[in-house]
Motif scaffolding. Structure first.
Motif, PDB file in Angstrom:
ATOM      1  N   UNK A  18       5.655  11.277   5.689  1.00  0.00           N
ATOM      2  CA  UNK A  18       4.596  10.962   6.650  1.00  0.00           C
ATOM      3  C   UNK A  18       3.229  11.006   5.986  1.00  0.00           C
ATOM      4  N   UNK A  19       3.027  12.004   5.124  1.00  0.00           N
ATOM      5  CA  UNK A  19       1.750  12.155   4.429  1.00  0.00           C
ATOM      6  C   UNK A  19       1.502  10.975   3.493  1.00  0.00           C
ATOM      7  N   UNK A  20       2.598  10.474   2.898  1.00  0.00           N
ATOM      8  CA  UNK A  20       2.514   9.364   1.956  1.00  0.00           C
ATOM      9  C   UNK A  20       2.044   8.088   2.644  1.00  0.00           C
ATOM     10  N   UNK A  21       2.527   7.865   3.889  1.00  0.00           N
ATOM     11  CA  UNK A  21       2.224   6.638   4.597  1.00  0.00           C
ATOM     12  C   UNK A  21       0.961   6.734   5.447  1.00  0.00           C
ATOM     13  N   UNK A  22       0.601   7.950   5.876  1.00  0.00           N
ATOM     14  CA  UNK A  22      -0.605   8.096   6.686  1.00  0.00           C
ATOM     15  C   UNK A  22      -1.840   7.937   5.799  1.00  0.00           C
ATOM     16  N   UNK A  24      -6.478   7.049   5.973  1.00  0.00           N
ATOM     17  CA  UNK A  24      -7.680   6.954   6.790  1.00  0.00           C
ATOM     18  C   UNK A  24      -8.466   5.719   6.381  1.00  0.00           C
ATOM     19  N   UNK A  25      -9.443   5.376   7.229  1.00  0.00           N
ATOM     20  CA  UNK A  25     -10.279   4.210   6.929  1.00  0.00           C
ATOM     21  C   UNK A  25     -11.041   4.407   5.622  1.00  0.00           C
ATOM     22  N   UNK A  26     -11.569   5.617   5.417  1.00  0.00           N
ATOM     23  CA  UNK A  26     -12.321   5.891   4.190  1.00  0.00           C
ATOM     24  C   UNK A  26     -11.424   5.777   2.958  1.00  0.00           C
ATOM     25  N   UNK A  27     -10.166   6.217   3.092  1.00  0.00           N
ATOM     26  CA  UNK A  27      -9.230   6.120   1.976  1.00  0.00           C
ATOM     27  C   UNK A  27      -8.985   4.655   1.610  1.00  0.00           C
ATOM     28  N   UNK A  28      -8.823   3.786   2.624  1.00  0.00           N
ATOM     29  CA  UNK A  28      -8.594   2.358   2.390  1.00  0.00           C
ATOM     30  C   UNK A  28      -9.808   1.730   1.710  1.00  0.00           C
TER      31      UNK A  28
END
Length: 311
Positions: A18-22, A24-28
């Motif tokens: 779940x952590x791998x796929x989740x 945030x906008x800032x991360x993108x």
């Protein structure tokens, strides 16, 4: 008190997944932004070599004969068109770098994650497939900027008008589809480039970290990116030449229209000789080698500053 099930056994695996796929906008934004910025900076530094490469690829169209070398062409260009000619097409080149570079490098990691999820592995073949998908997708979306770039690089008289005026002229005279001229070979080149470049870089890092004392850092990134530049140049030089010819068909109209990339490659090999497919090959490496090194070293540094994992 019982142990938290999310921290043990199957629960921990699900939590990690779940952590791998989740995200945030800032991360993108950081993920694609660092890639685009690194490619743009590398492009700005190596752009004169790209101009020389395009001019070399358009030599003796439809003819056999002795070719002008990169050094001689460089001197001729400076004498006839001035130093500014080495930066023809820089605006669309930088625009393309931010968009294409951000997508090309940015889509590689998510593609690898999808392969890992689907096949439970990210071996070298899946890395190649991930790179090919990322490169082809990025090029399909940004091909108009590449067409404008090579048009401006071939014709110094267009410098005054600029890329917007050239785009308007191109659409009015040849139709909007002209902005996607050569998109097939461009996608093939980008797929081959990204697959060979990123897979080689990724795999070189893995092998070097496993079998040598090298760790994440400048020397590891330099060696891996140099290997990536060599492999990608050898694989993509002929496709790059075909892509340039298709995008500049108006410049080589006397040879007749090329129907597609395969027809172009066949015509070039038949009328100019098989070695013509590597016209500008040294210029391709002279540009792609340093550009690969600059791109990956900068990208790794920017990702570290942004708090992202290494490629």
């Amino acid at each position: 008190m019982g142990a938290d099930p999310s921290l043990s056994g199957d629960g921990k695996v699900k939590f990690d997944e779940k952590q791998k796929w989740s995200t945030s906008t800032s991360h993108i934004v950081y993920h694609f932004g660092t890639s685009g910025l690194a490619v743009a900076m590398a492009t700005a530094i190596t752009h004169p070599l790209d101009v020389l490469k395009v001019r070399l690829q358009m030599q003796l169209v439809g003819q056999r004969g002795p070719l002008t070398g990169m050094g001689q062409l460089f001197v001729q260009l400076l004498k006839k068109e001035g130093p500014k000619s080495l930066y023809l097409g820089l605006t669309p080149a930088l625009t393309r770098s931010v968009l294409y570079g951000g997508l090309r490098l940015g889509l590689y990691e998510p593609s690898k994650n999808v392969c890992d999820w689907a096949f439970g592995s990210t071996n070298i073949l899946l890395k190649i497939a991930s790179g090919a998908f990322a490169g082809a997708t990025a090029t399909a979306l940004t091909n108009p900027t590449e067409v404008l770039k090579v048009r401006l690089q071939m014709n110094s008289t267009l410098r005054q008008a600029g890329p917007i005026a050239e785009m308007r002229r191109l659409i009015s005279e040849e139709g909007i589809t002209a902005l996607w001229k050569g998109v097939g070979p461009a996608m093939a080149r980008a797929a081959a480039l990204t697959a060979s470049q990123l897979a080689t870089y990724d795999e070189s890092k893995r092998i070097l970290m496993t079998r040598t004392p090298l760790e994440e850092g400048f020397h590891l990134h330099l060696i891996s990116s140099t290997a990536a530049g060599i492999v990608s140049t050898f694989i993509t030089a002929p496709v790059d030449m075909v892509k340039t010819r298709l995008m500049l068909q108006q410049e080589s109209i006397k040879t007749g229209s090329y129907k597609n990339g395969f027809h172009c490659a066949y015509r070039v090999a038949r009328t100019e000789g098989p070695r013509a497919l590597y016209k500008g090959g040294f210029a391709v490496f002279a540009r792609l080698g340093p550009q690969s090194a600059i791109t990956f070293i900068l990208c790794e540094k920017l990702r570290k500053l942004a708090g992202l994992d290494a490629i």
